[in-house]
Write a protein that holds these residues in place. Structure first.
Motif, PDB file in Angstrom:
ATOM      1  N   LEU A 126      80.602  99.070   1.529  1.00 30.42           N
ATOM      2  CA  LEU A 126      80.440  99.215   0.091  1.00 30.42           C
ATOM      3  C   LEU A 126      79.230 100.086  -0.167  1.00 30.42           C
ATOM      4  CD1 LEU A 126      81.315  98.352  -2.784  1.00 30.42           C
ATOM      5  CD2 LEU A 126      79.725  96.426  -2.572  1.00 30.42           C
ATOM      6  N   GLU A 127      79.466 101.236  -0.761  1.00 31.70           N
ATOM      7  CA  GLU A 127      78.395 102.195  -1.045  1.00 31.70           C
ATOM      8  C   GLU A 127      77.578 102.500   0.199  1.00 31.70           C
ATOM      9  OE1 GLU A 127      76.220 100.602  -4.341  1.00 31.70           O
ATOM     10  OE2 GLU A 127      77.759 101.166  -5.801  1.00 31.70           O
ATOM     11  N   GLY A 128      78.260 102.677   1.327  1.00 27.79           N
ATOM     12  CA  GLY A 128      77.614 103.037   2.574  1.00 27.79           C
ATOM     13  C   GLY A 128      77.067 101.884   3.376  1.00 27.79           C
ATOM     14  N   ARG A 129      77.172 100.648   2.875  1.00 28.84           N
ATOM     15  CA  ARG A 129      76.655  99.483   3.594  1.00 28.84           C
ATOM     16  C   ARG A 129      77.814  98.768   4.263  1.00 28.84           C
ATOM     17  NH1 ARG A 129      73.143  95.822  -0.208  1.00 28.84           N
ATOM     18  NH2 ARG A 129      73.000  94.700   1.790  1.00 28.84           N
ATOM     19  N   ARG A 130      77.867  98.858   5.588  1.00 27.80           N
ATOM     20  CA  ARG A 130      78.972  98.251   6.334  1.00 27.80           C
ATOM     21  C   ARG A 130      78.937  96.733   6.195  1.00 27.80           C
ATOM     22  NH1 ARG A 130      82.554  99.643   9.852  1.00 27.80           N
ATOM     23  NH2 ARG A 130      81.720 101.752  10.111  1.00 27.80           N
ATOM     24  N   GLY A 131      80.106  96.172   5.972  1.00 21.94           N
ATOM     25  CA  GLY A 131      80.233  94.736   5.881  1.00 21.94           C
ATOM     26  C   GLY A 131      79.805  94.137   4.560  1.00 21.94           C
ATOM     27  N   ALA A 132      79.333  94.974   3.627  1.00 26.30           N
ATOM     28  CA  ALA A 132      78.878  94.444   2.344  1.00 26.30           C
ATOM     29  C   ALA A 132      80.066  94.115   1.443  1.00 26.30           C
ATOM     30  CB  ALA A 132      77.961  95.456   1.650  1.00 26.30           C
ATOM     31  N   TRP A 133      79.876  93.085   0.647  1.00 28.83           N
ATOM     32  CA  TRP A 133      80.869  92.704  -0.350  1.00 28.83           C
ATOM     33  C   TRP A 133      80.295  92.972  -1.735  1.00 28.83           C
ATOM     34  CZ3 TRP A 133      84.730  88.260   0.594  1.00 28.83           C
ATOM     35  CH2 TRP A 133      85.165  88.271   1.928  1.00 28.83           C
ATOM     36  N   GLY A 134      81.144  92.997  -2.724  1.00 31.76           N
ATOM     37  CA  GLY A 134      80.654  93.241  -4.072  1.00 31.76           C
ATOM     38  C   GLY A 134      81.540  92.599  -5.115  1.00 31.76           C
ATOM     39  N   TYR A 135      80.995  92.448  -6.315  1.00 32.41           N
ATOM     40  CA  TYR A 135      81.760  91.977  -7.451  1.00 32.41           C
ATOM     41  C   TYR A 135      82.311  93.182  -8.213  1.00 32.41           C
ATOM     42  CZ  TYR A 135      79.577  87.366  -6.857  1.00 32.41           C
ATOM     43  OH  TYR A 135      79.156  86.158  -6.366  1.00 32.41           O
ATOM     44  N   ALA A 183      85.078  82.957   9.760  1.00 31.49           N
ATOM     45  CA  ALA A 183      86.121  82.962  10.784  1.00 31.49           C
ATOM     46  C   ALA A 183      87.254  82.014  10.445  1.00 31.49           C
ATOM     47  CB  ALA A 183      85.530  82.594  12.153  1.00 31.49           C
ATOM     48  N   VAL A 184      87.036  81.128   9.492  1.00 35.16           N
ATOM     49  CA  VAL A 184      88.083  80.170   9.130  1.00 35.16           C
ATOM     50  C   VAL A 184      88.486  80.295   7.671  1.00 35.16           C
ATOM     51  CG1 VAL A 184      87.315  78.548  10.892  1.00 35.16           C
ATOM     52  CG2 VAL A 184      86.426  78.319   8.557  1.00 35.16           C
ATOM     53  N   ILE A 185      87.858  81.194   6.937  1.00 36.19           N
ATOM     54  CA  ILE A 185      88.151  81.322   5.519  1.00 36.19           C
ATOM     55  C   ILE A 185      89.615  81.672   5.304  1.00 36.19           C
ATOM     56  CG2 ILE A 185      87.616  83.792   5.205  1.00 36.19           C
ATOM     57  CD1 ILE A 185      86.217  81.103   2.928  1.00 36.19           C
ATOM     58  N   GLY A 186      90.279  80.883   4.513  1.00 33.02           N
ATOM     59  CA  GLY A 186      91.682  81.133   4.228  1.00 33.02           C
ATOM     60  C   GLY A 186      92.622  80.797   5.353  1.00 33.02           C
ATOM     61  N   ALA A 187      92.104  80.232   6.450  1.00 31.27           N
ATOM     62  CA  ALA A 187      92.928  79.975   7.632  1.00 31.27           C
ATOM     63  C   ALA A 187      92.933  78.490   7.972  1.00 31.27           C
ATOM     64  CB  ALA A 187      92.412  80.780   8.830  1.00 31.27           C
ATOM     65  N   LEU A 209      85.717  88.994  12.042  1.00 31.41           N
ATOM     66  CA  LEU A 209      85.638  90.451  12.075  1.00 31.41           C
ATOM     67  C   LEU A 209      86.349  91.073  10.883  1.00 31.41           C
ATOM     68  CD1 LEU A 209      86.259  91.148  15.861  1.00 31.41           C
ATOM     69  CD2 LEU A 209      84.157  91.637  14.599  1.00 31.41           C
ATOM     70  N   HIS A 210      87.493  90.506  10.543  1.00 36.79           N
ATOM     71  CA  HIS A 210      88.272  91.042   9.436  1.00 36.79           C
ATOM     72  C   HIS A 210      87.468  91.011   8.140  1.00 36.79           C
ATOM     73  CE1 HIS A 210      92.201  92.184   7.753  1.00 36.79           C
ATOM     74  NE2 HIS A 210      91.862  91.460   6.701  1.00 36.79           N
ATOM     75  N   HIS A 211      86.611  89.995   8.001  1.00 35.87           N
ATOM     76  CA  HIS A 211      85.857  89.856   6.767  1.00 35.87           C
ATOM     77  C   HIS A 211      84.564  90.663   6.745  1.00 35.87           C
ATOM     78  CE1 HIS A 211      88.588  86.447   6.078  1.00 35.87           C
ATOM     79  NE2 HIS A 211      88.316  86.648   4.808  1.00 35.87           N
ATOM     80  N   VAL A 212      84.184  91.301   7.843  1.00 32.33           N
ATOM     81  CA  VAL A 212      82.987  92.145   7.836  1.00 32.33           C
ATOM     82  C   VAL A 212      83.342  93.606   8.056  1.00 32.33           C
ATOM     83  CG1 VAL A 212      81.486  90.292   8.608  1.00 32.33           C
ATOM     84  CG2 VAL A 212      82.528  91.766  10.309  1.00 32.33           C
ATOM     85  N   MET A 213      84.624  93.913   8.046  1.00 34.43           N
ATOM     86  CA  MET A 213      85.038  95.307   8.164  1.00 34.43           C
ATOM     87  C   MET A 213      84.858  96.014   6.826  1.00 34.43           C
ATOM     88  SD  MET A 213      88.414  95.167  10.573  1.00 34.43           S
ATOM     89  CE  MET A 213      88.307  94.511  12.246  1.00 34.43           C
ATOM     90  N   GLY A 214      84.928  97.310   6.872  1.00 30.99           N
ATOM     91  CA  GLY A 214      84.771  98.100   5.660  1.00 30.99           C
ATOM     92  C   GLY A 214      83.313  98.231   5.262  1.00 30.99           C
TER      93      GLY A 214
END
Length: 511
Positions: A203-212, A178-182, A196-201
């Protein structure tokens, strides 16, 4: 960002169709310093033409997750509701009452993303509007949860997390998103949206997932670049843009490069920040005074100092020591958050930065991309990415972010990591420190802000980058804002670029 980026031009058709070697260490330093924009798209060897249908300024990706499952489901419902708002321009309220009756009825279709968010409580209205689109309303929308979701958007994230959890480390780790980059504290009202902005979207069908990205983040730009050039785009990563060319009617007609070359086009899309686009590339007299004032007042404060590190072995944490074979363990492949034992630590770090002092105990997000992508470093060696805050762009007492100040802060960060992973400092064979002024100078980020401007509620949706200009069109006809300074903001998702391209393409067809 015009000083640091090139231009992409395209013909718009009917459709937008061991010890680590010193050699590696030298190359690693060069890559971290972005020794040449050519690294972004080394295969570009097109001949610059003097006329295009459209010119895109900037070659970034926009221009081209007991109680925890219940918490995830709750947040997931809100994310599902907000998703449609990210994939379309903000509602143009002025257009709803313009034109003929038929045109006004057609304009009502712009309400659909909003109705998708709240509409299943008004099924008749949704049914009426859905006749204009094939997209069904999301299975999870705001609906009866609207009051609770309103609280998430407006309350401090610390208050929201207190309602769900008791564990301070868990709450604080979640609060970092909630404070990342802010330049905000977990106790700042409205900090929930950034989480919320950082858990949107997904990756390969997994909501909120991040990837390299395999091969590093530059590989993403390369993939987009190859797709663009395959469809006729020309990319010039080293052609710095000096200003936007305007016709006698005030319409954008192309760009002038720093070498004096003029490139004509029917449209210009800028992936540079709003500040560079409207305060440097356009003569001030060509813009409404209130618009210029709004752009100047955008909050671009950044707390971020990025430190890239080369190490000769994996960090071994006291909480989870390394395996005997030295191979990466599951936690090495995750995002590791340090100095997050309680929210007071984050708030204290924030408070110190607001007084012009780098945090004594910084918030640290540590990632080891090479644990998943071994090709990034020689065998046994690794690259460590440190996303740290809070560091003010302007230091107190007239101090500057000179080499001594940068190294003093980095040493402080390394001391903190050493407390969690003894031996870390001894493993370091190289580091690159990017303070907020460095991020501005190298990447053209205003104030070093990774989002081209704060993601607070007063700078989102209708007000990004300024009220009445949130739909990607600018006060200059033919000039569009397509970067993170436009809706829906920052993040590697390309939504701003996609939305802006659709608006520009619609206008292009009417030329």
């Amino acid at each position: 960002m015009a000083r640091h980026c090139g231009a992409m031009a395209t013909r718009i058709q009917a459709r937008l169709s061991t010890v680590c070697s010193s050699r590696w260490l030298q190359d690693w330093h060069l890559s971290l310093r972005l020794s040449g924009p050519r690294l972004t798209h080394a295969g570009a060897a097109e001949r610059l033409q003097r006329e295009y249908d459209a010119v895109v300024i900037g070659a970034g990706h926009n221009g081209l997750v007991a109680a925890y499952p219940e918490y995830e489901a709750f947040m997931g419902g809100m994310v599902s509701a907000l998703d449609p708002l990210l994939d379309s321009p903000p509602l143009d309220t002025a257009a709803l009452g313009k034109g003929s009756l038929l045109q006004q009825l057609r304009n009502l279709r712009a309400l659909w993303p909003l109705l998708q968010a709240v509409g299943h409580q008004q099924p008749a209205l949704v049914q009426q509007c859905s006749s204009h689109t094939t997209s069904p309303p999301p299975g999870l929308a705001l609906g009866q949860q609207l009051p609770r979701y309103y609280e998430v958007l407006t309350a401090p994230i610390s208050k929201i997390l207190d309602q769900w959890f008791e564990s301070e480390p868990l709450k604080t780790t979640l609060a970092t998103d909630a404070v990342i980059g802010a330049m905000t504290s977990p106790h700042t009202p409205g900090s929930g949206y950034v989480l919320l902005h950082h858990v949107m979207g997904e990756l390969e069908g997994r909501r909120g997932a991040w990837g390299y990205v395999a091969g590093g983040m530059g590989a993403l730009s390369q993939a987009i670049a190859h797709a663009a050039t395959a469809r006729g785009a020309h990319i010039f990563a080293e052609k710095a843009v000096c200003h936007v060319l305007l016709g006698r009617d005030g319409r954008a007609q192309g760009v002038a490069l720093q070498d004096g070359t003029e490139v004509r086009s029917k449209l210009v899309l800028s992936n540079a920040s709003p500040q560079i686009t409207f305060l440097e590339l356009i003569p001030q007299k060509q813009l409404p005074k209130d618009f210029v004032q709004r752009i100047r007042q955008v909050d671009t404060r950044s707390p971020v100092t990025k430190i890239n590190v080369a190490v000769d072995r994996l960090p071994s944490f006291l909480a989870a020591p390394n395996a005997r074979d030295g191979q990466p363990l599951p936690h090495h492949q995750c995002s590791i958050h340090l100095n997050c034992e309680n929210t007071h630590l984050l708030h204290q770090a924030f408070t110190e930065a607001t007084h012009g002092h780098p945090s004594n105990r910084p918030m640290i997000e540590l990632c080891i991309p090479s644990a998943l992508d071994p090709g990034l470093a020689p065998q046994g060696c690794h690259v460590v990415s440190l996303f740290t805050q809070y560091t003010p762009s302007v230091l107190a007492d007239g101090q500057s972010w000179d080499e001594q100040a940068r190294n003093a802060y980095a040493d402080r960060v390394f001391d903190c990591i050493e407390d969690y992973a003894p031996g870390f400092k001894a493993s370091v064979i190289g580091r690159d420190i990017l303070t907020p002024p460095d991020l501005e100078r190298i990447f053209g980020l205003p104030g070093g802000n990774i989002f081209h401007g704060g993601m607070s509620l007063d700078q989102l949706y209708f007000a990004r980058p300024a009220p009445s200009y949130s739909g990607y069109r600018s006060p200059i006809p033919g000039l569009y804002l397509c970067g993170s300074g436009a809706h829906p903001g920052g993040g590697v998702m390309g939504a701003a670029g996609r939305n802006a391209a659709q608006v520009a393409l619609k206008d292009f067809r009417s030329l």
